[in-house]
Design a protein around this motif. Structure first.
Motif, PDB file in Angstrom:
ATOM      1  N   ARG A   1       0.818  -1.221   0.000  1.00 32.11           N
ATOM      2  CA  ARG A   1       0.000   0.000   0.000  1.00 32.11           C
ATOM      3  C   ARG A   1       0.848   1.265   0.000  1.00 32.11           C
ATOM      4  N   LEU A   2       2.144   1.120   0.175  1.00 28.89           N
ATOM      5  CA  LEU A   2       3.016   2.303   0.233  1.00 28.89           C
ATOM      6  C   LEU A   2       3.328   2.809  -1.174  1.00 28.89           C
ATOM      7  N   SER A   3       3.457   4.114  -1.296  1.00 28.86           N
ATOM      8  CA  SER A   3       3.893   4.679  -2.584  1.00 28.86           C
ATOM      9  C   SER A   3       5.419   4.686  -2.627  1.00 28.86           C
ATOM     10  N   TYR A   4       5.965   4.951  -3.785  1.00 30.44           N
ATOM     11  CA  TYR A   4       7.425   5.084  -3.906  1.00 30.44           C
ATOM     12  C   TYR A   4       7.914   6.192  -2.972  1.00 30.44           C
ATOM     13  N   ASN A   5       7.131   7.262  -2.963  1.00 33.20           N
ATOM     14  CA  ASN A   5       7.565   8.417  -2.166  1.00 33.20           C
ATOM     15  C   ASN A   5       7.472   8.171  -0.662  1.00 33.20           C
ATOM     16  N   ALA A   6       6.567   7.289  -0.238  1.00 30.75           N
ATOM     17  CA  ALA A   6       6.475   6.981   1.201  1.00 30.75           C
ATOM     18  C   ALA A   6       7.793   6.355   1.666  1.00 30.75           C
ATOM     19  N   PHE A   7       8.317   5.419   0.873  1.00 27.22           N
ATOM     20  CA  PHE A   7       9.607   4.793   1.212  1.00 27.22           C
ATOM     21  C   PHE A   7      10.696   5.869   1.290  1.00 27.22           C
ATOM     22  N   ASN A   8      10.734   6.718   0.240  1.00 26.05           N
ATOM     23  CA  ASN A   8      11.765   7.772   0.235  1.00 26.05           C
ATOM     24  C   ASN A   8      11.655   8.658   1.471  1.00 26.05           C
ATOM     25  N   THR A   9      10.430   8.975   1.843  1.00 32.13           N
ATOM     26  CA  THR A   9      10.227   9.902   2.963  1.00 32.13           C
ATOM     27  C   THR A   9      10.848   9.359   4.247  1.00 32.13           C
ATOM     28  N   VAL A  10      10.571   8.093   4.549  1.00 33.44           N
ATOM     29  CA  VAL A  10      11.103   7.507   5.791  1.00 33.44           C
ATOM     30  C   VAL A  10      12.626   7.355   5.706  1.00 33.44           C
ATOM     31  N   VAL A  11      13.109   6.850   4.579  1.00 27.20           N
ATOM     32  CA  VAL A  11      14.566   6.663   4.440  1.00 27.20           C
ATOM     33  C   VAL A  11      15.283   8.028   4.455  1.00 27.20           C
ATOM     34  N   ASP A  12      14.657   9.022   3.861  1.00 26.57           N
ATOM     35  CA  ASP A  12      15.285  10.361   3.851  1.00 26.57           C
ATOM     36  C   ASP A  12      15.420  10.924   5.262  1.00 26.57           C
TER      37      ASP A  12
END
Ligand code: COA
Length: 293
Positions: free
Chosen positions: A114-125
């Motif tokens: 259910r996560l978007s590509y940007n959700a992953f980036n947001t947490v990792v960032d």
């Protein structure tokens, strides 16, 4: 009755006299609790956070309550220029900085599909790159100025087990742990120590109430999930954080200390689920299993 030791101050007053520690995400939750304790131990404190009004209010409250010196700086750790400006402001106000706590974090509890590509980036960032941004800026400053210093990173127990439903956070926190071990080796020669804490459940307004759906409270019943059958107290985490940052821990670097009441081991041991078996059921099971004479 005196307060139990784990909810009391562990280190001597004055442990951090003359030192300045910067805590990212220091406006709320565990970051705030760690800051409060470092102030009590004599540190000058700098707290960074995304929201200007929150960080300023916390800085004013902590300064008033402790009589110590607190600087609040608006800082999104994802932005290297914010990080450098925070360091410059800290040096300008206090002369020099001697400690950093990479505490700022973000997490979405969510099925991965259910996560978007940007959700992953947001947490990792925030978690991984944010910790790296601060570590790099502060490390370069300490190496250039020849200042012995200490970094404390906040990782998690699922950094080594992995965990479903928090994949971006697990990936990022595993990176933070490996950064800790890598730099402990590389920067020891500059007298920069770098350690990690892996906390279990320490409920906070922000992370806990926003991340945990209320209907799952039963599943996360501390009595079943945690061998020591309770959540952590902020003071016991603050005690550990202060110890690792302080000179009492001068020979400790590159390590991670778990403070979770035994939670991750309970989940890991193959037969730990037998905790649910009652005494009466054990009587029946043992009677059935024992060889008949
Ligand atoms: N579940 C899944 N995805 C989510 C989400 C959630 N609860 N909340 C946001 N996202 C997604 C968004 O849809 C967006 O992706 P998209 O652009 O593809 O739509 C992406 O994540 C970024 O969201 P956004 O709200 O723009 O991020 P932000 O940079 O403004 O804020 C946080 C990110 C983490 C700082 C913010 O969500 C926050 O304050 N969270 C609470 C604090 C927290 O997580 N504390 C935990 C400490 S461990």
């Amino acid at each position: 009755m005196p307060a139990p030791l784990h909810t009391s101050s562990m280190l001597k007053e004055g442990t951090f006299d003359g030192q300045t520690v910067v805590i990212t995400g220091g406006g709320t939750g565990l970051g705030r609790s760690m800051g409060e304790y470092l102030l009590k131990l004599g540190a000058n404190l700098v707290i960074g956070g995304r929201r200007q009004e929150v960080i300023e209010a916390t800085a004013a409250e902590l300064a008033q309550a402790s009589g110590g010196q607190v600087l609040g700086v608006q800082c999104d750790v994802r932005q290297p220029e914010h990080v450098e400006a925070m360091l410059a402001a800290a040096v300008k106000k206090f002369g020099r900085v001697t400690g950093l706590v990479n505490n700022a974090a973000g997490n979405f509890i969510c099925p991965t599909e259910r996560l978007s590509y940007n959700a992953f980036n947001t947490v990792v960032d925030i978690v991984l790159k944010g910790s790296y941004n601060c570590t790099l800026a502060f490390g370069k400053y300490w190496i250039k100025e020849k200042i012995p210093a200490s970094i404390l990173n906040i990782s998690t127990t699922y950094a080594w087990t992995g965990s479903g439903y928090v994949v971006p956070s697990a990936v990022a926190k595993a990176g933070v742990l490996i950064m800790t071990r890598s730099l402990a080796s590389e920067w020891g020669k500059y007298r920069i120590r770098i350690n990690c804490i892996a906390p279990g459940p320490f409920p906070t307004e922000g992370a806990w109430s926003r991340l945990m759906p209320p209907q799952l409270e039963e599943t996360f019943d501390v009595k079943k999930k945690i061998p020591l059958q309770r959540n952590g107290e902020h003071q016991e985490l603050a005690n550990l954080a202060a110890y690792l940052l302080s000179d009492y821990a001068a020979y400790i670097t590159g390590d991670v200390i778990t403070i979770d009441g035994g939670e991750w081991l309970r989940g890991a041991g193959e037969f730990n689920g037998l905790e649910q078996v009652t005494h009466e059921e054990w009587d029946l099971l043992q009677a059935a299993m024992k060889p008949k004479k």
